[in-house]
Design a protein around this motif. Structure first.
Motif, PDB file in Angstrom:
ATOM      1  N   GLN A 103      -1.054  -9.670 -15.733  1.00 25.39           N
ATOM      2  CA  GLN A 103      -2.413  -9.169 -15.586  1.00 25.39           C
ATOM      3  C   GLN A 103      -3.193  -9.959 -14.539  1.00 25.39           C
ATOM      4  OE1 GLN A 103      -3.671  -6.268 -17.111  1.00 25.39           O
ATOM      5  NE2 GLN A 103      -5.037  -6.684 -15.382  1.00 25.39           N
ATOM      6  N   LEU A 106      -2.169  -8.779 -11.129  1.00 28.43           N
ATOM      7  CA  LEU A 106      -2.811  -7.522 -10.752  1.00 28.43           C
ATOM      8  C   LEU A 106      -4.288  -7.713 -10.435  1.00 28.43           C
ATOM      9  CD1 LEU A 106      -0.142  -6.189 -11.992  1.00 28.43           C
ATOM     10  CD2 LEU A 106      -1.634  -4.246 -12.456  1.00 28.43           C
ATOM     11  N   ASP A 107      -4.942  -8.610 -11.146  1.00 31.10           N
ATOM     12  CA  ASP A 107      -6.348  -8.890 -10.836  1.00 31.10           C
ATOM     13  C   ASP A 107      -6.481  -9.451  -9.424  1.00 31.10           C
ATOM     14  OD1 ASP A 107      -7.077  -8.036 -13.345  1.00 31.10           O
ATOM     15  OD2 ASP A 107      -7.168 -10.056 -14.210  1.00 31.10           O
ATOM     16  N   GLN A 109      -4.158  -9.058  -6.994  1.00 32.00           N
ATOM     17  CA  GLN A 109      -3.577  -8.134  -6.019  1.00 32.00           C
ATOM     18  C   GLN A 109      -3.613  -6.716  -6.614  1.00 32.00           C
ATOM     19  OE1 GLN A 109      -0.527 -11.463  -6.492  1.00 32.00           O
ATOM     20  NE2 GLN A 109       0.497  -9.819  -5.398  1.00 32.00           N
ATOM     21  N   PRO A 110      -4.725  -6.023  -6.484  1.00 31.94           N
ATOM     22  CA  PRO A 110      -4.867  -4.707  -7.129  1.00 31.94           C
ATOM     23  C   PRO A 110      -3.850  -3.676  -6.661  1.00 31.94           C
ATOM     24  CG  PRO A 110      -7.001  -5.556  -6.430  1.00 31.94           C
ATOM     25  CD  PRO A 110      -5.970  -6.466  -5.831  1.00 31.94           C
ATOM     26  N   HIS A 111      -3.194  -3.907  -5.525  1.00 32.84           N
ATOM     27  CA  HIS A 111      -2.201  -2.963  -5.022  1.00 32.84           C
ATOM     28  C   HIS A 111      -0.837  -3.152  -5.675  1.00 32.84           C
ATOM     29  CE1 HIS A 111      -1.486  -6.669  -2.796  1.00 32.84           C
ATOM     30  NE2 HIS A 111      -0.230  -6.269  -2.756  1.00 32.84           N
ATOM     31  N   ARG A 181      -0.205   4.927  -4.945  1.00 40.73           N
ATOM     32  CA  ARG A 181      -0.689   3.951  -3.965  1.00 40.73           C
ATOM     33  C   ARG A 181      -0.754   4.550  -2.569  1.00 40.73           C
ATOM     34  NH1 ARG A 181       1.946  -1.971  -3.170  1.00 40.73           N
ATOM     35  NH2 ARG A 181       2.224  -1.169  -1.071  1.00 40.73           N
ATOM     36  N   PRO A 186      -4.707   2.458  -6.858  1.00 43.43           N
ATOM     37  CA  PRO A 186      -4.361   1.058  -7.121  1.00 43.43           C
ATOM     38  C   PRO A 186      -2.923   0.907  -7.589  1.00 43.43           C
ATOM     39  CG  PRO A 186      -5.490   1.973  -9.019  1.00 43.43           C
ATOM     40  CD  PRO A 186      -5.453   3.073  -7.980  1.00 43.43           C
ATOM     41  N   GLU A 188      -0.281  -0.881 -10.530  1.00 45.95           N
ATOM     42  CA  GLU A 188      -0.183  -0.567 -11.954  1.00 45.95           C
ATOM     43  C   GLU A 188       0.740  -1.558 -12.633  1.00 45.95           C
ATOM     44  OE1 GLU A 188       1.246   3.229 -14.756  1.00 45.95           O
ATOM     45  OE2 GLU A 188       1.201   3.401 -12.568  1.00 45.95           O
ATOM     46  N   ASP A 376      -9.698   5.335  -7.862  1.00 41.81           N
ATOM     47  CA  ASP A 376      -9.294   4.563  -9.036  1.00 41.81           C
ATOM     48  C   ASP A 376      -7.938   4.957  -9.595  1.00 41.81           C
ATOM     49  OD1 ASP A 376      -9.768   6.994 -10.218  1.00 41.81           O
ATOM     50  OD2 ASP A 376     -11.410   6.321 -11.505  1.00 41.81           O
TER      51      ASP A 376
END
Length: 808
Positions: A103, A106-107, A109-111, A181, A186, A188, A376
């Protein structure tokens, strides 16, 4: 060390960090690497090579990092920070404890697309149980004694079904995330647990009431008496449905028999005479005669060793030759799916491009897909994609069932003759609706006769409107129907053409026809399940549903390539290609290999501490490493030194010991001692598991025009609302959308003529409805499995649902 990419590869430039171990994670990495991704696999410093890694690690660059050391952890974090995809299959929480939290990644690196493949889901109370393959398989009922027998005691299979299904599912989950993407969405965090994936293996077994496969008494009678027959060379021939091919075969060799006129005594004489006939020639010759001359579904039974050297397997690249630095020349499973313009390929063998100490462990900047996030990601990955599905039975329609759950508009076309009562008893046409509620979920349905000259304008306009054309016809049959790639692209140049077949295109069996059993028999599964002298089907339909998942992966790769470059191509998945991948740990041949995996119906497992045991009230699976088995066994109350002798009698002694325990107590004690363990849960019992319903792995759906039924759930696209989820999971009555589709295509004025001519139908005939009725689960049969007072609420509810043709 930097990696150069061939831009013709579908996944050229994609950066993948493979932190996986054993099978599921590395297999997913292999699929991506085969299609051009730059995959860096991280191994522990003390990692010992295995035979299966000759395939799993091809096309990858490898590095040894100690994730428990500050230096190794920092290097792994740097690699993850610049990756497009991270793969790991540790137990939930292990990565966070090591210092690489999904998590948090992902925070930052949102991609990023992070794919976890644990044994049990992170919200499952069993998430900390060591999820050895047999443990998960027992939890999910993957060891039925025989095909169709979903209750009763288990029969072990060495196939890693849960692991391979997880890799197959994760492949299209990653492809779906890449499509999102590519649209500016974003990344996942994807979780595909082995336990969740096992429900896809259960597939249509979960249908309650069950869609009947056949009401053809002749087929059932013949199949009981004549499943396989030994040939002159000692190998066997398998007789598959439908019966029309067998009748043509009989017309040539035993013309005195008419299948539709047989009684029990006649069927027994027929079986005896056919066995005597088959004994006169080699099995491969009978396969050729049956398939090429009688056009019937006859198949060759052979071992996996024979399959690895099979002419067709090699010509179709279902099996590929790789010079491995440790094993020498190997023959091993090929790619997951066959693409015409961007074929997967083996660019180098394992270890050929490993990082050495002091190397710059890095990759070039990714140009694969845009990293800028512009929305989103709520929109489904395949929203706006339209698919024509002309496939039947399980494997082909499973492909489009998966694609529908990513948001595609799938139009399922069935033969209008079935709705008009035109079924031929020799063709077993009712089988078209076997597993219908499972494989048709999320689709619109129509009855159209693709052979009718009256349908010409409708079919052309339908083809102009779609992005993908999918079927499971042979290449010749597709050409006659105008659904071959050249004909389709003459009308719709941008269409992706997808086919499901028994054997992959590219070899002499490319036109052969048949179902799941023939794939099992040709590739060695049948010999492994029944033994050399009596090959038989596995208890689980292991290839049909799995091949659909791999086919969906191929279609999504093709759509991704079309989006990136505009190129269109053909996709071919097959049952025998899938069967080869299911056997990957064993399907690697090289000089000097010993073939020691457990096989035959008497097998219970791999070793005394990795096998099934019978308790006084059922069965359970015990699994743990052999190296410290004695110390772990010593922690189980009641075990003394006389039991723990390090000899061949340990398994028999443990059998006697556990026979006096309840399965629940044995599992509890084994887990407390550090083993993985789970009670064996037969499929019928699994269907009433409340936790499986709560997680959406099983669900009771109201199917439009069919009523309520139980089936597998859990749509693959994870961002849908509850209402969207119900749409993805419900199957509509066959033919329910015929009128709407014809009007939508602008042919409403021709509707009456289309119906009169039989080119279109509405699906009201009892042939269709009866095939979807309770059948197997009515009255006495359902009570034979469990006392009424013990039936779970879900089963009790569904047992009272009216027949399909009684539903308004």
């Amino acid at each position: 060390m930097r990696q150069r990419h061939d831009e013709t590869d579908v996944l050229a430039g994609l950066r993948v960090l493979d932190l996986g171990h054993h099978l599921a994670g590395p297999m997913l990495g292999m699929f991506l690497a085969d299609h051009g991704a730059d995959v860096i696999r991280v191994m522990a410093p003390g990692h010992e090579s295995t035979v299966s890694e000759a395939a799993l690690d091809r096309n990858k660059r490898r590095v040894r990092l100690d994730l428990k050391s500050p230096t190794g952890l920092a290097q792994a974090r740097d690699l993850a920070a610049s990756a497009d995809v991270v793969i790991e299959n540790f137990r939930p929480g292990v990565m966070s404890r090591l210092g690489i939290d999904p998590q948090r990644a992902l925070d930052d690196q949102p991609h990023l697309i992070w794919c976890s493949l644990p044994g049990f889901p992170r919200d499952d109370p069993r998430s900390d149980v060591p999820a050895w393959e047999g443990v998960v398989a027992s939890a999910a009922g993957l060891y039925p004694a025989r095909h169709g027998e979903i209750d009763g005691g288990p029969v072990f299979s060495a196939l890693p079904m849960a692991s391979s299904f997880a890799a197959f599912m994760a492949a299209h989950r990653v492809a779906g995330a890449l499509l999102t993407r590519a649209r500016g969405g974003p990344g996942e965090w994807i979780e595909v647990s082995l336990y969740e994936a096992a429900f896809q293996a259960i597939g249509s077994y979960a249908e309650v009431p069950v869609s009947r496969k056949t009401d053809n008494p002749t087929y059932a009678m013949i199949h009981r008496l004549l499943e396989t027959a030994p040939a002159a060379d000692g190998r066997h021939v398998y007789f598959d449905s439908p019966l029309r091919g067998l009748q043509v075969f009989l017309d040539r060799y035993l013309p005195q028999y008419r299948l539709l006129e047989l009684d029990g005594a006649g069927a027994a004489r027929l079986a005896s005479d056919v066995r005597a006939l088959i004994a006169t020639r080699p099995a491969a010759e009978w396969e050729r005669i049956g398939q090429e001359e009688a056009q019937g579904a006859l198949g060759l039974c052979q071992s996996v060793q024979e399959w690895l050297a099979d002419e067709h397997a090699l010509a179709s690249e279902t099996v590929v030759t790789v010079d491995d630095p440790e094993l020498g020349t190997t023959r091993q499973p090929g790619a997951a799916v066959r693409l015409s313009q961007s074929p997967a390929r083996v660019r180098w063998a394992r270890g050929a491009r490993d990082f050495l100490i002091g190397d710059d462990i890095s990759w070039e900047a990714s140009g694969f897909v845009p990293r800028q996030i512009s929305h989103d990601g709520r929109e489904a990955p395949l929203a706006g994609v339209r698919i024509l599905d002309c496939a039947t039975l399980l494997a082909g329609p499973t492909t489009t069932r998966v694609l529908a759950q990513y948001g595609a508009d799938v139009i399922k076309v069935d033969n209008a003759g079935l709705a008009a009562g035109a079924g031929d008893p020799l063709t077993d046409d009712r089988s078209a609706f076997h597993g219908y509620r499972t494989v048709s979920s999320g689709k619109r349905t129509a009855f159209l006769d693709l052979k009718s000259e009256h349908l010409g304008g409708v079919l052309a306009d339908l083809l102009r409107s779609v992005d993908v054309v999918h079927h499971n016809f042979t290449p010749d049959a597709a050409g006659r129907l105008g659904l071959d790639p050249d004909s389709v692209r003459a009308i719709r140049p941008s269409a992706v053409c997808s086919t499901m077949s028994l054997h992959s295109h590219g070899g002499f069996r490319g036109e052969y026809r048949g179902h799941e059993p023939l794939a099992q028999m040709a590739t060695g599964m049948g010999v492994r399940a029944g033994g050399e002298g009596s090959p038989r089907m596995l208890g689980v339909v292991v290839n049909d549903h799995a091949a659909g998942h791999l086919n969906a992966f191929g279609v999504m790769l093709s759509l991704l390539q079309r989006q990136r470059t505009g190129a269109v191509q053909d996709v071919n998945a097959s049952l025998s290609r899938t069967a080869t991948l299911h056997q990957l740990p064993f399907a690697i041949g090289f000089d000097g290999r010993t073939w020691e995996e457990p096989s035959g119906p008497e097998s219970c497992g791999w070793s005394p501490v990795d096998r099934l045991y019978r308790a006084m009230d059922g069965w359970f699976y015990l699994a743990g490493p052999e190296g410290d088995a004695a110390s772990r066994l010593a922690r189980i109350p009641g075990i003394d030194q006389s039991i723990m002798g390090d000899d061949e009698l340990l398994g028999a002694r443990l059998e006697d010991f556990f026979a006096g325990w309840s399965a629940a107590d044995a599992v509890e004690a084994a887990v407390a001692a550090g083993f993985g363990a789970h009670r064996y849960v037969p499929v019928l019992e699994l269907l009433s598991d409340t936790s499986a319903h709560e997680r959406g792995l099983l669900t009771i759906m109201e199917h439009p025009g069919l009523g309520k039924a139980l089936g597998i759930g859990h749509p693959v696209f994870g961002r849908c609302t509850e209402d969207e989820e119900k749409t993805y999971l419900s199957a509509r009555r066959p033919g329910l959308d015929t009128i709407d589709l014809i009007e939508e295509l602008g042919h409403g004025e021709s509707l009456a003529e289309l119906l009169r001519s039989g080119a279109a139908a509405l699906g009201e005939n009892s042939l269709v409805n009866d095939s979807l009725s309770h059948g197997y689960w009515e009255g006495r049969k359902i009570e034979a499995y469990a006392e009424p007072e013990r039936l779970a609420p879900a089963i009790r509810l569904i047992a009272g649902v009216p027949r399909a043709h009684d539903v308004e």
